[in-house]
Design an enzyme around this catalytic site. Structure first.
Site, PDB file in Angstrom:
ATOM      1  N   LEU A 142       0.804  -1.216   0.000  1.00  6.42           N
ATOM      2  CA  LEU A 142       0.000   0.000   0.000  1.00  6.42           C
ATOM      3  C   LEU A 142       0.839   1.268   0.000  1.00  6.42           C
ATOM      4  O   LEU A 142       0.441   2.281  -0.579  1.00  6.42           O
ATOM      5  CB  LEU A 142      -0.925   0.010   1.224  1.00  6.42           C
ATOM      6  N   SER A 170       7.768   4.127   2.782  1.00  8.27           N
ATOM      7  CA  SER A 170       8.489   5.317   3.213  1.00  8.27           C
ATOM      8  C   SER A 170       9.870   4.871   3.642  1.00  8.27           C
ATOM      9  O   SER A 170      10.181   3.678   3.655  1.00  8.27           O
ATOM     10  CB  SER A 170       7.764   6.018   4.369  1.00  8.27           C
ATOM     11  N   ASN A 171      10.694   5.828   4.014  1.00 10.25           N
ATOM     12  CA  ASN A 171      12.037   5.490   4.455  1.00 10.25           C
ATOM     13  C   ASN A 171      12.022   4.619   5.705  1.00 10.25           C
ATOM     14  O   ASN A 171      12.960   3.879   5.971  1.00 10.25           O
ATOM     15  CB  ASN A 171      12.810   6.790   4.731  1.00 10.25           C
ATOM     16  N   GLY A 172      10.939   4.690   6.462  1.00 14.58           N
ATOM     17  CA  GLY A 172      10.850   3.893   7.682  1.00 14.58           C
ATOM     18  C   GLY A 172      10.389   2.467   7.482  1.00 14.58           C
ATOM     19  O   GLY A 172      10.500   1.648   8.402  1.00 14.58           O
ATOM     20  N   ASP A 224      -1.256  12.901  15.397  1.00 11.73           N
ATOM     21  CA  ASP A 224      -1.148  13.086  13.941  1.00 11.73           C
ATOM     22  C   ASP A 224      -2.533  13.044  13.311  1.00 11.73           C
ATOM     23  O   ASP A 224      -2.795  12.291  12.374  1.00 11.73           O
ATOM     24  CB  ASP A 224      -0.240  12.022  13.323  1.00 11.73           C
TER      25      ASP A 224
END
Length: 839
Positions: A231, A234-236, A364
């Site tokens: 889906l 990201s860098n994480g 968030d």
């Protein structure tokens, strides 16, 4: 989708997008410690390159990357540099902690994340020796893995085959990419995507075979989840849809990479995953929070599984249901939308209260983290930044506009985001909120004007987003005139552009989009650089300083752009020089564009950077005194257009509609009916993609690079094919669905200025209200960076921009064209018939 490169160009010392500071600020990792005599150290935007005397480094080969995190980078560099000096190994390193932290952040480039030092061995013997020696020095130091590389033992050392010096080649869409050379001398892309992908002709040295075998052996043994769809990355880490093999339940699986994806607090993705584990456990049983299913470690990464929630992100529902983005913007439709939005907001507020009662701060809150089911019930997702209420923490990460001011802590972070949500469900422009209460009042006034909002609801937004909540008062408000057509406004925009100019800089004349720094000669080009801004100023009747024109003339002598095209290439620069009264220089630059098109077999075909854009510029030059030779060259270009476009691109700038518009204008100049037939086929090719049920309309932007550009191409064809109902219906539909008030940037390429150009071309009474709505909403993104100025937010809204494609110059051009009724760009009007026959 946000292009995360923008984050790198949001400097704290300017309101405009700008390149990261290159000068030393005292934070350089090796500040005050020069290399030995004979070495050179050159600091660039991110890297400092260190070259030994009499360097014999080859153009490409196996390179060593030393990974690091901000906490151990300085120590690693102190260990590695003396080794490089002793063995005369060329190397480079990330210059400062801020840059290293940014590259390792959640929104950094996944394939580049973790890279701190790069060493360039001259051959495989030196490579093997360096790996073994450095293993003794730094082996086992904790560091993020580098996804594009082969890890040496336990790290932080990694290896990859690639270029040592910068070479470029063209991709299928005509854009330039880093390149390496094959054994037969061909330039091919130097792949840097995640995953270890050495070139097919390169043999992996025997001493790397053990590391390769270890990489292949790292599998998720006994992992209870079967992934069937990725889906998000990201860098994480990644987010996946998966099935729990133990009972067949559909789950959402989140992956976290150790020491990667750092946030503002310095926490990595694993820390945030653990935080989400804590929050889901604490909130177990709440109907608005998905149930936790599992947490485990596999193949060095950490995973969390929770129930998969069926639902649509609130962001998407607002886009599809909001009257501003609908063909029905009636009072009845606005009242129905208001009732629905207030119902959703009531649930969100109740859900946040329930979290707080359990001691959890969401941290968030924004529409992308709220799912809405078919029954209009809400569910909160992505609790990775959740914190205990009693700790009163500031916000670590947040979506633009929803991120709380730094002085807010704990529950206040969520309550601020909730009030932003209340406002932006009615006027979806959250990126305007950080620019202060004057701008917020502008949005709120629009919401009150258009929607039947309860007085208490409006007052809550006023209080929740007031001066005392935002902190220090900032007033960037602009008094926006009704209709946005007066010359006082255009004069103020032009004066603000000139006031922002920096003729003393070499990289750009006017502050604009980050593409000024990403693209080759971006600061000179028509779309993002000086050429486009100077054209808009000239077209508006503004007296342009001679020093600014001289700047463009100087840069035009060496510029190459991204290709020969109109918006990001050489022909756009040539067009502007001709219009500014320098026809000889324009011809010189245009001839260089033709030479480039002839010499490079992989040159693009688009209006933006390739043959179609060059053809349009040549047609204009032919009609502006350039003579028959440019018309003949345009005919030659038409013969070279490919039968198929670049994959997955549509529209005027980068798709087949751009081919079509060039062919239509060439048909008008020559009368060759075959060109018109080809143009219609090109238009139908783009329409086939648009009308395919699998096409996601979210990827069709506003402006010249989206709906407006396609409509312009269709309208250019209709006078010659008035009976083609498919073309007419498509043009009407594209203009009808782009209403004036929706969450649209102001720029020419992707926003309102482009829509105004399209609507201004013979606006019908039925479209007048849409045009007026766009003109009114331009004021939402108008910013007074200083008293009396009128600037505009650039792409994504993080900073201001003055360029033609994304900022003030594009707005100025659109308003000027609307004011005087003349086409704003050369290809918007039919081409004059050719004075001479073309064989």
């Amino acid at each position: 989708m946000l292009d995360t490169r923008f984050i790198n160009f949001c400097r704290a010392d300017t309101l405009f997008y700008d390149a990261p500071a290159t000068e030393s600020t005292g934070q350089d990792f090796r500040e005050g410690r020069p290399l030995p005599e004979g070495w050179t150290a050159t600091r660039g935007q991110e890297w400092t390159v260190c070259v030994p005397p009499d360097s014999r480094t080859p153009d490409q080969g196996w390179k060593i990357h030393v990974a690091a995190s901000p906490g151990n980078a300085a120590e690693l560099l102190d260990a590695v540099v003396p080794y490089c000096v002793e063995h005369r190994l060329m190397f480079k390193y990330i210059s400062d902690p801020e840059t290293l932290g940014r590259r390792g952040s959640k929104y950094g480039d996944r394939s580049a994340s973790g890279k701190f030092i790069t060493l360039y061995p001259v051959d495989e013997t030196e490579l093997e020796r360096a790996l073994n020696d450095l293993e003794e020095l730094v082996g086992g130091t904790p560091a993020p893995s580098i996804l594009s590389d082969l890890r040496w033992r336990e790290g932080p050392l990694h290896v990859r085959y690639g270029g040592f010096v910068l070479k470029t080649t063209r991709l299928k869409d005509g854009t330039l990419a880093p390149a390496i050379t094959t054994p037969d001398g061909e330039l091919v892309p130097d792949e840097r995507r995640p995953g270890f992908h050495p070139p097919s002709w390169v043999e992996i040295p025997p001493f790397l075979q053990a590391a390769l075998a270890e990489r292949r052996a790292r599998t998720l043994a006994d992992f209870p989840f079967r992934v069937h769809k990725a889906l998000h990355f990201s860098n994480g880490g990644g987010v996946y849809r998966a099935v729990d093999k133990r009972d067949g339940t559909e789950v959402l699986l989140k992956e976290a990479r150790p020491l990667a994806g750092l946030d503002a607090a310095g926490d990595d993705a694993v820390t945030r995953l653990e935080r989400e584990h804590w929050a889901l456990s604490r909130l177990a049983g709440l109907s608005s929070v998905p149930a936790l299913r599992d947490v485990r470690r596999g193949n060095e990464h950490h995973f969390l599984a929770r129930d998969y929630v069926e639902g649509t992100p609130l962001t998407e529902l607002v886009r599809t249901r909001h009257p501003y983005g609908s063909t029905d913007n009636s009072a009845r439709a606005r009242a129905e939308y208001t009732a629905w939005a207030l119902h959703i907001l009531d649930q969100v507020a109740a859900g946040i209260d329930a979290m707080h009662e359990r001691g959890v701060v969401f941290g968030d809150l924004h529409p992308g983290n709220i799912l809405v089911g078919e029954d209009d019930t809400v569910a909160f997702i992505d609790l990775e930044t959740a914190t205990p209420t009693e700790e009163e923490r500031p916000q670590a990460m947040g979506s633009l506009g929803f991120r709380a001011p730094d002085h807010l802590r704990g529950k206040a972070v969520d309550l601020f985001a909730l009030d932003v949500l209340r406002l932006t469900l009615f006027v979806p422009m959250p990126h305007v909120v950080p620019w202060g209460t004057e701008k917020i009042r502008t949005l709120l006034d629009a919401a009150v004007r258009d929607f039947p909002l309860p007085a208490a609801f409006v007052e809550q937004i006023r209080r929740g987003l007031g001066d005392d909540v935002l902190g220090a008062r900032t007033d960037y408000g602009v008094t926006w005139p009704a209709g946005a057509r007066d010359t006082v406004l255009t004069s103020a925009i032009a004066a603000s552009i000139l006031d922002a100019a920096t003729p003393e800089r070499d990289d750009r004349l006017y502050p604009g989009d980050v593409m000024q720094f990403v693209l080759a000669d971006g600061g000179v080009t028509f779309a993002y650089g000086a050429a486009g801004v100077l054209w808009a100023l000239h077209r508006a009747g503004t007296e342009v300083p001679a020093a600014h024109v001289d700047w463009l003339l100087r840069k035009a002598g060496t510029a190459t752009g991204e290709g020969p095209g109109l918006f990001t290439g050489l022909s756009g620069i040539a067009y502007v020089l001709g219009e500014l009264g320098h026809p000889d220089t324009a011809d010189t630059v245009l001839d260089r564009a033709f030479a480039l098109a002839q010499a490079d077999p992989n040159v693009g075909s688009t209006v933006a950077n390739g043959l179609s854009g060059l053809g349009l510029a040549a047609l204009h030059r032919a009609g502006a005194g350039g003579g028959d030779r440019y018309l003949r060259k345009a005919v030659e270009l038409a013969d070279r257009l490919p039968d198929t476009p670049a994959p997955n691109r549509i529209g005027l700038l980068n798709g087949r509609c751009g081919h079509a518009l060039f062919l239509i204008r060439l048909y008008e100049a020559t009368g060759d009916a075959r060109l018109l037939d080809r143009a219609v086929e090109e238009l139908r090719g783009d329409l086939d993609l648009l009308e395919d049920p699998r096409f996601d309309e979210r990827f069709l932007t506003s402006g010249l690079d989206g709906s407006a550009g396609i409509a312009i191409a269709l309208r250019a064809a209709l006078p010659h094919r008035p009976g083609d109902e498919r073309l007419r219906a498509a043009a009407d539909r594209l203009l009808a669905v782009r209403r004036g008030g929706f969450s649209t940037p102001c720029g020419l390429l992707h926003g309102r200025a482009g829509e105004i150009l399209a609507l201004g071309e013979g606006t019908r009474p039925s479209e007048r209200h849409v045009l007026d709505a766009h003109l009114d909403a331009l004021g939402w993104e108008a910013i007074a960076s200083e008293p009396g100025r009128v600037d505009f937010l650039g792409q994504y809204g993080y900073r201001l921009s003055t360029d033609l494609g994304t900022g003030s110059a594009g707005v100025l051009l659109a308003l000027t064209a609307l004011r005087d009724g003349r086409p704003a760009l050369p290809f918007l009007s039919p081409a004059a018939p050719a004075p001479l026959a073309v064989a």
